[in-house]
Structure formats: structure tokens, C-alpha cells
Design a protein around this motif. Structure first.
Motif, PDB file in Angstrom:
ATOM      1  N   PHE A   1     -12.954  80.522 -59.560  1.00  0.00           N
ATOM      2  CA  PHE A   1     -11.642  80.578 -59.932  1.00  0.00           C
ATOM      3  C   PHE A   1     -11.449  80.245 -61.391  1.00  0.00           C
TER       4      PHE A   1
ATOM      5  N   PHE B   1     -18.609  89.286 -59.450  1.00  0.00           N
ATOM      6  CA  PHE B   1     -17.347  88.674 -59.722  1.00  0.00           C
ATOM      7  C   PHE B   1     -17.282  88.970 -61.508  1.00  0.00           C
TER       8      PHE B   1
ATOM      9  N   LEU C   1      -9.562  90.519 -56.945  1.00  0.00           N
ATOM     10  CA  LEU C   1      -9.189  88.919 -57.264  1.00  0.00           C
ATOM     11  C   LEU C   1      -8.171  89.107 -58.480  1.00  0.00           C
TER      12      LEU C   1
ATOM     13  N   THR D   1      -4.911  89.958 -57.193  1.00  0.00           N
ATOM     14  CA  THR D   1      -4.059  88.833 -56.327  1.00  0.00           C
ATOM     15  C   THR D   1      -3.732  88.099 -57.556  1.00  0.00           C
TER      16      THR D   1
ATOM     17  N   SER E   1      -8.149  87.558 -47.179  1.00  0.00           N
ATOM     18  CA  SER E   1      -7.310  87.597 -48.489  1.00  0.00           C
ATOM     19  C   SER E   1      -6.268  86.405 -48.713  1.00  0.00           C
TER      20      SER E   1
ATOM     21  N   ASP F   1      -7.681  83.583 -50.833  1.00  0.00           N
ATOM     22  CA  ASP F   1      -7.361  83.671 -52.423  1.00  0.00           C
ATOM     23  C   ASP F   1      -6.020  83.773 -52.846  1.00  0.00           C
TER      24      ASP F   1
END
Length: 202
Positions: free
Chosen positions: A5, A110, A115, A118, A131, A134
Motif C-alpha cells: 500500500f 503489484f 487495487l 479501489t 476485497s 483493501d
């Protein structure tokens, strides 16, 4: 906060939307994490942890979840949202591929498209989907729809996030407004400090 993140540190929705060439045309963004197109059946009793009932080892007819997902998307569209439908390619439903803004993802490298979406979203919804983790990490509005009872261990996980809504609830009775406050960037700083402290001590 997991290091994956950290990629979004100091990132803004405006910057990422430009990079992904996403044009919302002034609308809010909602992500639908589509339910699986087939009934989910728990494979073994040990996965349930407690004495199971028929309802806790089977999700029931999948079509009712898919219809609900599409109907709720229509409701969001009428209220100023652009809805993107996300499905894993391994769970592909051929009858839904015609939907506008439908994407599939089988790439777990990644950064990932789901992601990014989102992070960009104002609201997400799914059907007992992971989900939720996240979305909540990013501080996004999430609605977890459910119909049948699940295994107790599963119920405990979703109770933690406190955003579950029964599928029988009328759409007009739901709060679909985005969350206003977001401490995501603070979480990144705090997690980096924890990691730094750990390495300083070893």
C-alpha cells in the motif's frame, strides 16, 4: 499496513486517474466485485469449524446474487455513479462480459488494476468478498451484501468491518454517500515508522 500500500503514498485520485486514463466525466466511481457465477460449496467440515447446517456450507443459487449486483449498479448509476464491474477470469461469467466497464483480472503482480480502482473509488460493494480489506485500508465506503448465513468464522470477519447489509434491504434505504474523512496517508507513515523501528533494534 502492508508495504504494497506504500505505493500510494502521496498519491491523489486525480493523479492516478490521469495515469490510468480514467475519465469519470464528473461522476463518482463505484466498484462492483461481482459474485461468483456458480454456487459456492464448502468442501469440508473442517473449513466450517463448527457444526454446520445446510445454509452454512452452501451459498445458494448464484443467479440471485448476480441479479442483485446488476440491479444495485443501476441504482448507483441513477445516483451519479460510474460503476465498474470486476471479476476474476477464473470465475468468468460469459453472460456478463457484455456489461459496460467490465474487467477481469488474473494478474496478482503489484501494482494491480483492482487495487488502483479501489484507491480511485468512492464506493465499493461485494458479496462476502475479501476485497473489503483493501477498501477499508484505503478508507473507502464499502457495502458487503449477504443473503444466507455463512460459517461462524466467516461471520466474525465481516462483523469486524461493520458494513454488512442484507440483500433484502431496499436500495433507497441505504447510505451510498462516500466517506468524508480518510486517514490512509497517516497509516502509511505509521507503518513505515514501525518497520524502521524494528530494523533499528536488530
Amino acid at each position: 499496513l502492508l508495504p504494497n500500500f506504500w505505493h500510494y503514498e502521496n498519491q491523489t485520485k486525480e493523479q492516478l486517474a490521469k495515469e490510468t486514463e480514467l475519465d469519470l466525466k464528473g461522476k463518482k466511481l463505484a466498484i462492483c466485485f461481482l459474485p461468483r457465477p456458480r454456487e459456492i460449496i464448502t468442501e469440508s467440515w473442517k473449513d466450517v469449524r463448527y457444526t454446520p447446517s445446510k445454509e452454512t456450507i452452501r451459498t445458494g443459487e448464484a443467479s440471485k446474487y448476480l441479479k442483485h449486483a446488476i440491479d444495485f449498479a443501476s441504482h448507483l448509476t441513477e445516483n451519479g455513479y460510474l460503476v465498474v464491474f470486476k471479476q476474476r477470469s477464473k470465475n468468468r461469467n460469459e453472460t456478463l462480459k457484455h456489461l459496460p466497464n467490465y474487467i477481469e483480472d488474473d494478474n496478482f503482480w503489484f501494482p494491480s488494476i483492482p487495487l488502483d480502482l479501489t484507491f480511485l473509488s468512492d464506493l465499493c460493494y461485494g458479496y462476502r468478498s475479501s476485497s473489503i480489506m483493501d477498501a477499508k485500508t484505503f478508507g473507502r465506503k464499502y457495502i458487503d451484501f449477504y443473503k444466507t448465513d455463512f460459517a461462524p468464522i466467516t461471520e466474525e470477519i465481516f462483523k469486524h468491518y461493520n458494513c454488512s447489509v442484507n440483500m433484502n434491504t431496499k436500495f433507497e434505504d441505504m447510505d451510498i454517500n462516500p466517506l468524508s474523512d480518510n486517514d490512509f496517508q497517516t497509516k502509511i507513515i505509521e507503518s513505515k515508522n514501525i518497520i524502521k523501528k524494528y530494523f533499528d533494534e536488530i
